[in-house]
Design a protein around this motif. Structure first.
Motif, PDB file in Angstrom:
ATOM      1  N   THR A   1      -8.203   1.923  -9.546  1.00  0.00           N
ATOM      2  CA  THR A   1      -8.782   1.043  -8.526  1.00  0.00           C
ATOM      3  C   THR A   1      -8.626  -0.430  -8.879  1.00  0.00           C
ATOM      4  O   THR A   1      -8.289  -1.257  -8.021  1.00  0.00           O
TER       5      THR A   1
ATOM      6  N   ASN B   1      -6.363  -1.939 -10.817  1.00  0.00           N
ATOM      7  CA  ASN B   1      -4.966  -2.356 -10.665  1.00  0.00           C
ATOM      8  C   ASN B   1      -4.599  -2.552  -9.197  1.00  0.00           C
ATOM      9  O   ASN B   1      -3.901  -3.513  -8.838  1.00  0.00           O
ATOM     10  N   LYS B   2      -5.067  -1.639  -8.350  1.00  0.00           N
ATOM     11  CA  LYS B   2      -4.766  -1.745  -6.922  1.00  0.00           C
ATOM     12  C   LYS B   2      -5.413  -2.986  -6.320  1.00  0.00           C
ATOM     13  O   LYS B   2      -4.824  -3.654  -5.475  1.00  0.00           O
ATOM     14  N   ARG B   3      -6.620  -3.305  -6.762  1.00  0.00           N
ATOM     15  CA  ARG B   3      -7.307  -4.502  -6.254  1.00  0.00           C
ATOM     16  C   ARG B   3      -6.562  -5.771  -6.667  1.00  0.00           C
ATOM     17  O   ARG B   3      -6.425  -6.716  -5.872  1.00  0.00           O
TER      18      ARG B   3
ATOM     19  N   ASP C   1      -3.361  -6.002  -7.279  1.00  0.00           N
ATOM     20  CA  ASP C   1      -2.146  -6.049  -6.461  1.00  0.00           C
ATOM     21  C   ASP C   1      -2.451  -6.562  -5.053  1.00  0.00           C
ATOM     22  O   ASP C   1      -1.686  -7.358  -4.494  1.00  0.00           O
ATOM     23  N   GLU C   2      -3.548  -6.121  -4.483  1.00  0.00           N
ATOM     24  CA  GLU C   2      -3.934  -6.567  -3.139  1.00  0.00           C
ATOM     25  C   GLU C   2      -4.199  -8.065  -3.119  1.00  0.00           C
ATOM     26  O   GLU C   2      -3.725  -8.786  -2.224  1.00  0.00           O
TER      27      GLU C   2
ATOM     28  N   GLU D   1      -0.784   5.767  -6.900  1.00  0.00           N
ATOM     29  CA  GLU D   1      -1.601   5.194  -7.970  1.00  0.00           C
ATOM     30  C   GLU D   1      -3.086   5.419  -7.690  1.00  0.00           C
ATOM     31  O   GLU D   1      -3.516   5.435  -6.541  1.00  0.00           O
ATOM     32  N   HIS D   2      -3.861   5.534  -8.761  1.00  0.00           N
ATOM     33  CA  HIS D   2      -5.280   5.839  -8.610  1.00  0.00           C
ATOM     34  C   HIS D   2      -6.189   4.862  -9.349  1.00  0.00           C
ATOM     35  O   HIS D   2      -7.404   4.966  -9.240  1.00  0.00           O
TER      36      HIS D   2
ATOM     37  N   ARG E   1       0.823  -1.205   0.000  1.00  0.00           N
ATOM     38  CA  ARG E   1       0.000   0.000   0.000  1.00  0.00           C
ATOM     39  C   ARG E   1       0.863   1.264   0.000  1.00  0.00           C
ATOM     40  O   ARG E   1       0.529   2.258  -0.648  1.00  0.00           O
TER      41      ARG E   1
ATOM     42  N   LYS F   1       7.003  -1.298  -5.947  1.00  0.00           N
ATOM     43  CA  LYS F   1       5.803  -2.112  -5.739  1.00  0.00           C
ATOM     44  C   LYS F   1       5.941  -3.468  -6.415  1.00  0.00           C
ATOM     45  O   LYS F   1       5.635  -4.512  -5.817  1.00  0.00           O
TER      46      LYS F   1
ATOM     47  N   ALA G   1       2.121   1.828  -3.419  1.00  0.00           N
ATOM     48  CA  ALA G   1       1.067   2.118  -4.397  1.00  0.00           C
ATOM     49  C   ALA G   1       0.350   3.425  -4.078  1.00  0.00           C
ATOM     50  O   ALA G   1      -0.689   3.723  -4.662  1.00  0.00           O
ATOM     51  N   ARG G   2       0.920   4.233  -3.174  1.00  0.00           N
ATOM     52  CA  ARG G   2       0.201   5.400  -2.672  1.00  0.00           C
ATOM     53  C   ARG G   2      -0.013   6.489  -3.728  1.00  0.00           C
ATOM     54  O   ARG G   2      -0.887   7.341  -3.563  1.00  0.00           O
TER      55      ARG G   2
END
Length: 340
Positions: free
Chosen positions: A131, A133-135, A137-138, A128-129, A122, A209, A125-126
């Motif tokens: 959503t 892609n972030k999901r 990665d999670e 990055e916007h 996190r 990341k 990835a701070r």
């Protein structure tokens, strides 16, 4: 793109991102020598890996919590209540037997280790916007950590987290390893495709990341699933977790703090400050392990102090308080304050 380093490319690369890659490379090159090292120098491997890294990283948290007067004043209930809660929980769990106690503590520790990888992801990835892609990665970070543990629960390993048979109660569950293996590799492939396509599409990539998630996959898979060796597991598990955590504490709580906020910590940013910082956490770690060895384990050295096993139900939960406090506090101290 602007790389989201916590401190700098050099510091992050060596102290936070590189450990799993370096350790894995050493293992593949010197695997036979490492096994011999385990047999002949077990005391020194225990001293360095368990005491100087694993236990020491627990006490590095002091520099973010109990050593900071303003932090204590702000959240007295949290900082006084968590140690008390830790001891009470330990007392209650020990009444169900030592195996139940250690099994519960192992599960809390596993959760702590998993959440650390998620937390670092996190941080990196701070900026990055996207959503989706972030999901992805999670999900990838959780897959990289949860799958090896679920595999361990059902497949006997030559190592343990704390004590033997701590995860034995999972053996009564029907075998699920084939199913989760398929899911694991599907998630890995999706993450790889997403990452590669993102690079080709934008011409940019988030170096820390990607390195963090890749290192997590490698250290957890090879440490738990591929290799079935106590020292190899400890090397990958402890160093990949402890060194980045200690580095993060020093960077965030000492190196990046303004001089007016450092107060007594100013000495830790002087010429030999980092050595003093390391000396402090090693001192606490050595003292705790000395208590464990002479009062409970008597494995690596002994002072012939005889403690009745009847007292273990009080003593063991008490000795675990720093470790369990670290696990529980970690769920609070890294949270960003809600915007007002």
């Amino acid at each position: 793109m602007k790389q989201p380093w916590i401190h700098s490319a050099k510091t992050d690369s060596w102290l936070i991102l590189a450990p799993p890659f370096v350790i894995l490379l050493i293992i593949f090159i010197f695997q036979r020598d490492i096994r011999e090292l385990e047999n002949q120098y077990s005391f020194y491997t225990w001293l360095f890996l368990i005491v100087f890294v694993d236990v020491a990283h627990v006490y590095s948290t002091l520099f973010k919590t109990y050593f900071v007067k303003a932090e204590i004043r702000k959240r007295k209930f949290l900082y006084y209540g968590i140690p008390l809660l830790s001891w009470v929980l330990g007392l209650v769990l020990y009444q169900f037997g030592s195996l139940v106690f250690w099994s519960a503590l192992a599960l809390v520790a596993v959760f702590h280790f998993i959440r650390q990888q998620y937390g670092f992801m996190r941080i990196y990835a701070r900026f990055e916007h996207d959503t989706l892609n972030k999901r992805i990665d999670e999900v990838a970070v959780y897959s990289a950590t949860v799958f090896p543990m679920l595999y361990w629960f059902k497949t006997p390993r030559a190592f343990n987290w704390f004590v033997e048979n701590e995860f034995s109660w999972f053996q009564s569950i029907p075998d699920y390893t084939k199913g989760i293996t398929v899911v694991y590799f599907i998630i890995l492939i999706i993450w790889l495709i997403k990452t590669v396509s993102e690079i080709f599409k934008t011409g940019q990539f988030n170096i820390p990341k990607i390195a963090l998630i890749t290192g997590t996959y490698l250290s957890w898979y090879f440490g738990i699933v591929y290799f079935n060796n106590d020292l190899l597991f400890t090397l990958l598990n402890v160093i990949s977790h402890g060194i980045p955590y200690i580095a993060l504490i020093y960077i965030r709580e000492i190196e990046q703090k303004e001089a007016r906020h450092l107060n007594r910590f100013s000495v830790f940013r002087s010429g030999f400050g980092i050595l003093l910082f390391i000396a402090v956490i090693l001192g606490f770690a050595l003292f705790e392990e000395l208590l464990w060895e002479v009062l409970v384990w008597n494995e690596h050295f002994s002072m012939n102090i005889k403690v009745s096993s009847e007292w273990f139900q009080f003593l063991v939960p008490f000795l675990v308080v720093p470790q369990l406090t670290h696990y529980l506090l970690d769920g609070f101290i890294w949270r960003k304050p809600s915007p007002k």
